[in-house]
Structure formats: structure tokens, C-alpha cells
Design an enzyme around this catalytic site. Structure first.
Site, PDB file in Angstrom:
ATOM      1  N   ASN A 398     -27.796  18.747  21.756  1.00 32.34           N
ATOM      2  CA  ASN A 398     -28.689  19.818  22.168  1.00 32.34           C
ATOM      3  C   ASN A 398     -29.229  19.600  23.585  1.00 32.34           C
ATOM      4  O   ASN A 398     -28.762  20.224  24.536  1.00 32.34           O
ATOM      5  CB  ASN A 398     -29.830  19.944  21.155  1.00 32.34           C
ATOM      6  CG  ASN A 398     -30.663  21.195  21.372  1.00 32.34           C
ATOM      7  OD1 ASN A 398     -30.576  21.826  22.401  1.00 32.34           O
ATOM      8  ND2 ASN A 398     -31.476  21.541  20.391  1.00 32.34           N
ATOM      9  N   ASP A 399     -30.176  18.688  23.733  1.00 28.74           N
ATOM     10  CA  ASP A 399     -30.823  18.517  25.035  1.00 28.74           C
ATOM     11  C   ASP A 399     -29.846  18.127  26.147  1.00 28.74           C
ATOM     12  O   ASP A 399     -30.020  18.529  27.289  1.00 28.74           O
ATOM     13  CB  ASP A 399     -31.932  17.465  24.938  1.00 28.74           C
ATOM     14  CG  ASP A 399     -33.074  17.945  24.042  1.00 28.74           C
ATOM     15  OD1 ASP A 399     -33.233  19.170  23.915  1.00 28.74           O
ATOM     16  OD2 ASP A 399     -33.784  17.100  23.476  1.00 28.74           O
TER      17      ASP A 399
END
Lengths: 472, 80
Positions: A398-399
Site C-alpha cells: 500500500n504505502d
């Protein structure tokens, strides 16, 4: 030359050989081909060092040494054989702690021995309570204690039974405790005594817990690397306690290695080490909310639709993240990659330096699934080529693929180097939900024009996708 | 003091050697590097062996045995 003198020379030359073997062992790790031989060299160095130590003139009995080595070997062999490669982060964390613990006990035993000799006045001086001895003993207790409990907490977090905990006055408490250890160290140096030493160890153990308990999941690679470094520095300090060169050399090699790894991890997150250790991650309200980012723009696709998207494409890049590790999806991912390659698609893997929970975590998982290491590309290598990629498959990351880091200077992850997957022609994101990653912010990638979300557990999703491709 | 200076010299030089060789390790091998360096930090074992074998007092022997056990585990697992 007398016999004890000859013996000492033999012992010291053997220690030198061991130290050289350790250096070559670490050097061998600079290439996968020599890595296995490197481990053997390390083992040989350890064997030589231990065997010649048995010749040490201070040793008068072997029974308890044998007992300790037998117990340690039994537990060690059991741990080594029963731990799957996927549990490596936990294992490394635990072993860092054991290294720290060993240093505490060795320095403690040396202190007892030094004090015993002072009182009964025998000429058989093993250790002398000089300045080097006392300062190094204090340092062994301090670093060893922090390493021991810090590593145990890290182990607990990776196993999932210790939760993040932040207290308001944490930094102030830590500063006071640290000052207390300095005071106790001064006492230990002026008047060598056991109370001071064990008090240092006790406080250091509390410090270790406080240091690690507040650090969140995504920062674990930094913490593990740092504790690795500490375990080495504790060994080096113990080397100064018993004036033993091979301990000093090995300890400083490990210390340097851990520091370098933590620096690499910090750079990969565009944060300083102090920020990782003491910075409190504040959720900012300045950024757009999840509704603003995702509202009506997220496209969810089925396995069949994605199979069509992947049909006959030239180049696919897989981006694995912690979600792949949690779901143990690496074998399914390998099968999918093999399937795509058998249909003439080129498949590569893009590894972000802080993907996962320890340095090189993704590499270990993919290696365990027999994915050749030539296919694993580092961020700097693959980033310029994303615009020539047909499909990117993001699996549980994600990040590290959030374009906000590049585009929004107000974002908490602003400036963090990311994998530029949004530049690829199409992006498939395999993820269980739209829940945010560690940074706690929405990811515009999921709502991008060229992104298809595939809401599934990483393993199940990949298996489904593979069977859809086979059927299609 | 002379012994200390020698030890300090060795320490500082070894740190530099460490920096030189570790910087060349590619990210692919960072996990093996951690596990390997972890294992060799079990070198504390030799200090533990001396403390245990010297049998200076019951307490120091117990501490020594505990250290031998921990350090042996560390070395075994990392170098397996």
C-alpha cells in the site's frame, strides 16, 4: 618459552584465523552464489574459536561447558529445523535478544570473578577491575539489557501478541532512566560492585521495552536492523570486559552491519533514525479523506476480467508487500508467474526496500518459492522502466506504491521513495479491502483511471486469477 | 592502558572493515546478512566458555552456563 606462553600464542593466532573467516564470511554475502560458502566460513570460524578457547589456562572444569553447549545445541538445532523460512523476521529478532542476554551474563560473571580475586588476593588474576573493565562492564549491561528486552518485544510484535503502545511521557521517562544508568555506571566505575551492575541491567531492560513498544509495524525493519547492531556492540563491549580481540572484531563487524542496514531502511522511508525511534506518527487531517479519494472512482474487477487483461501482454511486474507475507502467497505468486511466462509474458518482481517486516523480507519469501533472484529488481533499477510495463500486479502493498509521496508535499509520506507503479499501462491491486496501510492515509492509486481493484486475500486471489487465466 | 589502546585500535579498524564489506551486500541478501551477522555475534560464546570453565564461584558458573546456552543457540540457528 614456557608452555602457558605457547598456549596463549596458539589461542590468539586461532582467534585471528576465526576473525578473518568471519570477515570473509560476511564478504561472501555480497553475491548470492557465494552466500552458502560464506555461511560455512562463519561456522568454521566459530568452531575454531570455541575449540581453542577450551585450551584457555583459566578453565579448570569442562562439565558445565559441555552441559551448556549440549543444551544450547539441542535448542538451536530444534529452532533451526522447525522454523520455516517465512518466520525468519521473528527468529532474527529473538536471536538478537539472546546475543544481548549472553553479553549480560558474561560481563556479570566476569565482574563476580574480578571481585572475588580482589578480596581473596590470589595471584591467579583472571580479570582486573581497571577502568577499561568497569566501563566496558557497564556498557555490556546497558547495551545487552536494551538488546535483550527490545528484541523480545520486537519478537512479540512480529508474532502478533504484543501490541503497539504509546504513552504520553515516554520520552521523558526514557531520558530519566538513561540518566540513571549513567549515574549507576559512574558508581560501578568508582566502586566496582554487583548491585550497581545488576541495577544497570534492570533499568536497561525497561529501556529496551520502552524503546520498541511504541514503534509501529512498518518501522520494524529499522528496529530489527538496529537491534542487530546492538547485539554486535554488546559483544564488542564484552570483548573489552574480558580483553578478547576476536569478540571486539566480530562485535564491531556486526555493529557496523546493523547500522548500515538501519540507515538503508531509513533512507528508503525518507526519515531519520531519530524520527523512527522517537518520532510519534501523527495522523494528519490535512490530506484528503478516504471518501474524497475513493468516492465512486474505485473499479473492482473479477478474476475473469483480469485474466483477459493479462492475456497476451508483453511485460508484467509484480509488487509484493506485507500482505503477501501474511497470506503466505509466495508459492501461488510463483505459479502465476510461471503460468504467465509459459504464455510468453515477461514477469519481473519489484522490491521496495521496506516492504515487509525486516530488511530483505520479500526477497526471502520469493527465494523460498524458488523464484530466481535475477527476476527481483530493486526500486532504483525498475522505477525508470514502469512506463514500458503493460500490467503491474500489486499484492498486499500500500504505502510503498502511494503516488501521494511524490505529488502531495503535505502528505505524511511526502518525499518517501516509492515504486512508480501508477506510470504503468494498467495496475491490478490484490488487496482485501480499501483499508489504509501503516501511514493511515488513503491511496489515490486505488482510484486511478488505469487501476483495477481485486478484493481478495492475496493467496486466494492469486490462485483464482491463475485458474481464470488457464480456463480463458 | 596499553592493552586498552590496542583493543580500541582493533575496535575502530574493525568498524571500518565492517562498513566496507557490508555496503557491498545487495538488498537481496539483507536477510541472510542479518541472520549471518546474528550468528557470529554469538562469538560471545567464547567469553561464556571461559567464565563457565573458570569455576570461580557458583553464581559465576551459573551465569556462564546461561550465557553458553544463549550464545550456542544464536550461533546454531544463524549458521544452520
Amino acid at each position: 618459552m614456557t608452555l602457558p606462553e605457547i598456549r596463549e600464542i596458539v589461542v590468539n593466532i586461532a582467534y585471528l584465523v576465526a576473525a578473518v573467516l568471519f570477515i570473509f564470511g560476511l564478504k561472501g554475502l555480497s553475491h548470492p552464489r557465494t552466500a552458502v560458502r560464506a555461511n560455512l566460513m562463519g561456522a568454521a570460524g566459530m568452531f575454531i574459536a570455541v575449540v581453542v578457547t577450551l585450551l584457555d589456562q583459566h578453565i579448570i572444569g569442562y562439565l558445565w561447558i559441555a552441559v551448556g553447549i549440549v543444551i544450547g545445541s539441542a535448542i538451536g538445532a530444534w529452532l533451526a529445523t522447525s522454523t520455516p523460512m517465512t518466520n525468519m523476521p521473528q527468529m532474527v529478532a529473538l536471536l538478537n535478544g539472546f546475543g544481548g542476554g549472553a553479553s549480560i551474563f558474561v560481563a556479570g560473571a566476569a565482574l563476580i570473578e574480578a571481585l572475588t580475586i580482589v578480596t581473596d588476593g590470589t595471584p591467579d588474576v583472571v580479570y582486573d577491575t581497571n577502568l577499561q573493565f568497569t566501563i566496558a562492564t557497564a556498557l555490556s549491561g546497558l547495551i545487552g539489557g536494551v538488546t535483550l528486552t527490545g528484541s523480545l518485544v520486537a519478537y512479540g510484535k512480529l508474532e502478533g501478541f504484543v501490541k503497539d503502545l504509546r504513552m504520553g511521557a515516554q520520552q521523558a521517562i526514557m531520558a530519566i532512566l538513561f540518566l540513571a544508568t549513567i549515574g549507576l555506571s559512574v558508581w560501578l566505575v568508582i566502586d566496582p560492585n554487583q548491585i550497581a551492575y545488576w541495577a544497570i541491567v534492570g533499568i536497561a531492560c525497561v529501556l529496551g521495552v520502552l524503546l520498541v513498544i511504541a514503534i509501529g509495524g512498518a518501522d520494524m525493519p529499522v528496529v530489527i536492523a538496529l537491534l542487530n547492531s546492538y547485539s554486535g556492540l554488546a559483544a564488542a563491549a564484552t570483548g573489552f570486559v574480558i580483553t578478547n580481540n576476536v569478540l571486539i572484531i566480530t562485535g564491531s563487524l556486526v555493529g557496523a552491519s546493523g547500522i548500515i542496514l538501519s540507515t538503508i531502511m531509513c533512507k528508503a522511508m525518507n526519515r531519520s533514525l531519530t524520527n523512527v525511534l522517537f518520532g510519534v506518527w501523527v495522523a494528519t487531517d490535512s490530506g484528503p479523506s478516504a471518501d474524497e479519494v475513493y468516492g465512486g472512482k474505485v473499479k473492482s474487477a473479477s478474476a475473469e476480467e483480469l485474466a483477459m487483461l493479462l492475456d497476451g501482454v508483453g511485460r508484467v511486474v509484480v509488487v509484493p508487500g506485507f500482505g503477501m507475507a501474511v497470506a503466505q502467497a509466495q508459492h501461488a505468486v510463483r505459479d502465476l508467474a510461471n503460468l504467465l511466462e509459459s504464455r510468453g509474458t515477461e514477469v519481473e518482481f519489484a522490491i521496495h526496500p521496506v516492504a515487509g517486516r525486516m530488511p530483505g523480507h520479500m526477497n526471502v519469501l520469493l527465494a523460498e518459492a524458488d523464484i530466481p533472484y535475477e527476476k527481483l529488481k530493486e526500486m532504483d533499477e525498475i522505477n525508470p522502466t514502469f512506463d514500458q510495463v503493460d500490467v503491474v500486479i500489486v499484492i498486499g502493498a500500500n504505502d510503498v506504491v502511494n503516488p501521494e509521496a511524490r505529488t502531495n508535499p503535505q502528505s505524511p509520506i511526502a518525499g518517501m521513495p516509492i515504486l512508480d507503479v501508477d506510470k504503468a499501462r494498467s495496475v491490478i491491486v490484490v488487496k482485501r479491502s480499501l483499508s489504509p496501510g501503516f501511514a493511515g492515509i488513503p491511496n489515490p492509486l486505488f482510484a486511478a483511471e488505469n487501476t483495477q481493484m481485486f478484493f481478495a486475500d492475496a493467496k486466494k486471489g492469486i490462485v483464482e486469477l491463475a485458474s481464470a487465466i488457464k480456463e480463458g | 592502558m596499553e592493552a586498552f589502546l590496542t583493543a580500541l585500535t582493533i575496535f575502530v579498524l574493525a568498524v571500518f572493515v565492517g562498513f566496507e564489506i557490508i555496503t557491498k551486500v545487495p538488498p537481496t541478501l539483507h536477510t541472510p546478512l542479518m541472520s549471518g551477522s546474528n550468528a557470529i555475534s554469538g562469538i560471545t560464546l567464547i567469553g561464556a566458555v571461559i567464565s563457565t570453565g573458570a569455576q570461580e564461584s557458583t553464581v559465576s558458573t551459573i551465569l556462564g552456563v546461561a550465557a553458553v546456552i544463549l550464545a550456542t543457540i544464536t550461533s546454531w540457528v544463524g549458521l544452520w
